[in-house]
Design an enzyme around this catalytic site. Structure first.
Site, PDB file in Angstrom:
ATOM      1  CB  SER B  63      -1.091   0.017   1.067  1.00 21.58           C
ATOM      2  OG  SER B  63      -2.056  -0.995   0.757  1.00 21.58           O
ATOM      3  CG  HIS B  68       1.599  15.425   3.825  1.00 20.44           C
ATOM      4  ND1 HIS B  68       1.885  15.509   2.480  1.00 20.44           N
ATOM      5  CD2 HIS B  68       0.770  14.361   3.960  1.00 20.44           C
ATOM      6  CE1 HIS B  68       1.241  14.559   1.831  1.00 20.44           C
ATOM      7  NE2 HIS B  68       0.547  13.847   2.703  1.00 20.44           N
ATOM      8  CB  CYS B  83      -2.903  -4.690   2.159  1.00 20.80           C
ATOM      9  SG  CYS B  83      -1.680  -5.086   0.922  1.00 20.80           S
TER      10      CYS B  83
END
Lengths: 128, 128
Positions: B63, B68, B83
């Protein structure tokens, strides 16, 4: 809370399985959805899995959009994180739902930012 | 619920502001954290903002990881979606906390997958 932005986690159910396996189409759809809500795309990377499934991450100046697809479940996990309040990330959800032909999706909305004891969470269930 | 995987959303507070503005270092740290928990990196894109702040998204076969940063708030928003159950995403949280010198972080854990009415949510507050 000193919110930085809104993070939507979306479970798209009952999608078109062929669409979920089309890397080029998914990349175009995600970038178009980002641009339509006013985001500035600054980079992306997509990958086709064998025998099926696509992963794509799109960096935007306002954070990111990601998609992971499981055609065998007609399912895609999408997340849309936009900082600031000038964008309309829920519109991107609608555009992606239309593209995937998803008849059922669930949105979990989380406000994110510094100095929040725990991110505020609001779950929204949408039936397209 | 037919779970696909675990999505961790982490608010890293009180980080080292210089570290939060070092694109090269953040990229190395995220990729290293991904590899340490057993993930396979398949692509990444990072961007340096002016006057400060970095966005980075790392696609993994399982995944994604995204970061940020807002050096002006000593804050980073990170998410780690893996996953399957073979990886240990919480270990990546610890590694990233150490790298950012974050003394305080909050984790929101969401199980994701097809045919779940709404993703199961469990909030965990960690004090490093």
């Amino acid at each position: 809370m000193n919110a930085v932005g809104t993070h939507l986690l979306v479970e798209f159910q009952a999608c078109n399985a062929e669409t979920l396996n089309d890397l080029k189409g998914l990349r175009t759809a995600l970038i178009s959805a980002a641009e339509e809500v006013g985001a500035t795309v600054i980079g992306d990377t997509f990958h086709q899995f064998s025998p099926h499934g696509v992963t794509g991450v799109v960096a935007i100046a306002e954070s990111h959009l990601c998609i992971h697809t499981w055609p065998e479940y007609a399912y895609a996990a999408v997340d849309i994180f936009t900082c600031g309040d000038s964008l309309t990330p829920h519109l991107a959800v609608e555009r992606i739902a239309d593209y995937l032909e998803s008849t059922d999706h669930q949105v979990t909305e989380i406000r994110r930012g510094p100095r929040s004891p725990v991110a505020t969470k609001a779950a929204v269930t949408a039936q397209a």
